[in-house]
Enzyme design. Structure first.
Site, PDB file in Angstrom:
ATOM      1  N   SER A  48       4.522  -0.949  -1.098  1.00 43.10           N
ATOM      2  CA  SER A  48       4.981  -1.477   0.193  1.00 43.10           C
ATOM      3  C   SER A  48       4.981  -3.000   0.245  1.00 43.10           C
ATOM      4  O   SER A  48       5.720  -3.586   1.038  1.00 43.10           O
ATOM      5  CB  SER A  48       4.091  -0.955   1.324  1.00 43.10           C
ATOM      6  N   HIS A 111      -2.047  -4.701   6.907  1.00 44.16           N
ATOM      7  CA  HIS A 111      -1.552  -3.872   5.806  1.00 44.16           C
ATOM      8  C   HIS A 111      -0.258  -4.468   5.261  1.00 44.16           C
ATOM      9  O   HIS A 111       0.348  -5.352   5.863  1.00 44.16           O
ATOM     10  CB  HIS A 111      -1.350  -2.425   6.300  1.00 44.16           C
ATOM     11  N   GLU A 272       6.950  -0.345  12.418  1.00 47.93           N
ATOM     12  CA  GLU A 272       6.656   0.429  11.215  1.00 47.93           C
ATOM     13  C   GLU A 272       5.947   1.741  11.532  1.00 47.93           C
ATOM     14  O   GLU A 272       4.892   1.744  12.162  1.00 47.93           O
ATOM     15  CB  GLU A 272       5.759  -0.373  10.252  1.00 47.93           C
ATOM     16  N   ASP A 277       3.940   7.357   5.115  1.00 48.96           N
ATOM     17  CA  ASP A 277       3.504   7.128   3.735  1.00 48.96           C
ATOM     18  C   ASP A 277       2.100   7.672   3.488  1.00 48.96           C
ATOM     19  O   ASP A 277       1.843   8.306   2.466  1.00 48.96           O
ATOM     20  CB  ASP A 277       3.545   5.623   3.467  1.00 48.96           C
ATOM     21  N   HIS A 281       0.771  10.370   0.791  1.00 54.93           N
ATOM     22  CA  HIS A 281      -0.253  10.059  -0.217  1.00 54.93           C
ATOM     23  C   HIS A 281      -1.256  11.207  -0.349  1.00 54.93           C
ATOM     24  O   HIS A 281      -1.824  11.422  -1.413  1.00 54.93           O
ATOM     25  CB  HIS A 281      -0.987   8.767   0.134  1.00 54.93           C
ATOM     26  N   ASP A 318      10.681   1.658   2.966  1.00 54.38           N
ATOM     27  CA  ASP A 318      10.357   0.686   1.920  1.00 54.38           C
ATOM     28  C   ASP A 318      10.435   1.324   0.536  1.00 54.38           C
ATOM     29  O   ASP A 318      10.800   0.688  -0.428  1.00 54.38           O
ATOM     30  CB  ASP A 318       9.011  -0.005   2.170  1.00 54.38           C
ATOM     31  N   HIS A 319      10.099   2.605   0.469  1.00 54.64           N
ATOM     32  CA  HIS A 319      10.146   3.328  -0.803  1.00 54.64           C
ATOM     33  C   HIS A 319      10.029   4.809  -0.512  1.00 54.64           C
ATOM     34  O   HIS A 319       9.736   5.189   0.625  1.00 54.64           O
ATOM     35  CB  HIS A 319       9.008   2.896  -1.738  1.00 54.64           C
ATOM     36  N   HIS A 394       3.976   6.742  -5.235  1.00 51.09           N
ATOM     37  CA  HIS A 394       5.305   6.626  -4.619  1.00 51.09           C
ATOM     38  C   HIS A 394       6.371   7.117  -5.588  1.00 51.09           C
ATOM     39  O   HIS A 394       6.104   7.302  -6.774  1.00 51.09           O
ATOM     40  CB  HIS A 394       5.609   5.162  -4.271  1.00 51.09           C
TER      41      HIS A 394
END
Ligand SMILES: [Zn+2]
Length: 461
Positions: A48, A111, A272, A277, A281, A318-319, A394
């Site tokens: 990120s 973050h 965000e 994410d 994870h 972002d990914h 990711h």
């Protein structure tokens, strides 16, 4: 928020609405969309930090670094100090043009994603001074992210900062207002107090809030600066949130817009949905998807409050994460359930599967746990992963981008991720490059000329 996440979240939304696979997320109704390539200068798969550098500052960089270019390797404090390697972000471009800026996140405000707007650090983990020292560096030389949020030129100019992460702004001597835990800072600085004193000394109308009631009760029309910290660390997942204590992402977004929209010259807001994410994870599909729906609600709020004749709204990721939607589940099958068919081991498998992560279970034929006998509807159910990892990695697949409003047509094709920042700056007439308002460097003049213009897409200002 990989494409597969968007698809699965859409189906989950459809399960709730009855439209199933035909449902649409709010941004899927936008007129323009693009495919974004997320690789970094040193990795096929982005984190990120590097990806935020790309889409917020327009420059690809090394994984794990924030607000610095490729000359700064991960963890290199000396290189971090060299101004020549610092990136400037969309936030500073808007601020330099005299416009308001802010960000809202469900993660810690220190973050990676929000930090790329204001910090210049060689390691995204340096969220407070003890983490700089833990890596053997001197926090007096290399400022941590929280300090840069409150004391840096860009950080000071944010009108709105909201998210979690009180621990990184509080000293060890102070106990958190909600959790019975101490702050993380070794340097004795109470950055929340410092922010309040800073705003008071400049005569600004500023508010610090830490719970939902105070946020919803805030008179935003009389608030110039807002700091909202709603978690000791990250905020809670929406499906686990104590609604009497913590606001939702849509509620924070609404308050942020109420303040920023008072700037007649325009504003920049980053929203965000950071827990999408985090859910991935942990291979916790339900959490990742419900957080995506929380983002959906936030975008709905944005659309209800902005005039698309003058405001560009861009949604992207972002990914990705290695989530796949697999098997041949029939139409109207629970996206969080089993794919209906069995594997060669005569056991069913879930429609959602991960490439790697803590959801790994044995794959020895006959010993693989039967998912249909587990609590697949539970919020903490982990979908199966092929390779064991404590925290899922990711993925490097391209992500989507959806745009509406003036200049949304700049996003039609396959782009490098760093193109996004340049296109936004071009559209908003900020930054150092060429803009819709004219050639680069004359940015102040360009902005002045542009002010008040509403029909951007038809008329050059
Ligand atoms: Zn992540």
């Amino acid at each position: 928020m990989s494409i597969s996440t968007v698809t699965a979240a859409r189906i989950l939304k459809g399960q709730y609405s009855g439209l199933w696979e035909k449902e649409e997320l709010v941004w899927e109704t936008f007129p323009y969309s693009a495919i974004i390539k997320t690789y970094t200068t040193d990795s096929q798969v982005a984190d990120s930090a590097a990806s935020a550098n790309a889409y917020l500052s327009g420059v690809k960089s090394n994984k794990g670094t924030l607000g610095v270019d490729v000359n700064v390797d991960l963890g290199n404090c000396s290189a971090q100090l060299d101004d020549a390697f610092h990136l400037s972000s969309l936030a500073s471009w808007f601020q330099d043009a005299g416009r308001s800026t802010g960000f809202v996140t469900t993660t810690r405000v220190t973050h990676a994603t929000p930090a790329a707007l204001y910090a210049h650090v060689a390691d995204r983990e340096w969220e407070d001074d003890q983490e700089v020292r833990r890596d053997g560096e001197d926090p007096d030389r290399c400022d941590d992210i929280a300090e840069q949020l409150i004391l840096s030129d860009t950080g000071k100019r944010f009108k709105v900062v909201m998210g979690g992460g009180r621990r990184n702004l509080l000293p060890k001597a102070v106990t958190d207002v909600v959790e019975n835990k101490k702050g993380y800072r070794n340097d004795g600085k109470n950055l929340i107090d410092m922010w309040q004193r800073q705003k008071a000394s400049s005569g600004s109308r500023a508010a610090y809030v830490w719970n939902r009631q105070d946020l919803l009760g805030l008179d935003t029309s009389n608030t110039d600066y807002l700091l909202g910290l709603f978690g000791y660390s990250h905020m809670d997942y929406s499906i686990e949130r104590d609604n009497t204590q913590d606001p939702s992402l849509p509620e924070m977004t609404k308050a942020a817009l109420e303040i920023l929209q008072r700037d007649a010259g325009g504003y920049f807001l980053l929203v965000e949905g950071g827990l999408i994410d985090l859910g991935h994870h942990g291979n916790k599909g339900k959490k990742a998807l419900t957080e995506t729906l929380e983002m959906d609600e936030a975008v709905k709020v944005v659309l209800s409050m902005v005039n698309l004749q003058e405001t560009l709204v861009v949604v992207t990721a972002d990914h990705g994460h290695s989530l796949s939607i697999n098997g041949y589940p029939s139409r109207h099958t629970d996206i969080l359930g089993v794919a209906e068919v069995s594997g060669e081991d005569y056991l069913p498998y879930s429609t959602l599967l991960y490439g790697n992560g803590p959801g790994y279970r044995t794959h020895i034929p006959g010993h693989r746990p039967d998912p249909s006998r587990q609590d697949m509807a539970g919020v903490n159910y982990r979908q199966d992963a092929a390779v064991p990892l404590r925290s899922a990695a990711h993925s490097g697949d391209d992500v989507g981008l959806w745009a509406t409003g003036p200049h949304a047509h700049l996003f039609t094709g396959v782009y490098e991720q760093n193109y996004i920042a340049h296109a936004l700056a071009y559209a908003a007439c900020v930054g150092h490059g060429r803009t819709f308002c004219g050639g680069g460097v004359r940015r102040n003049r360009g902005v002045e000329t542009c002010r008040g213009q509403r029909r951007w897409h038809r008329q050059r200002c």
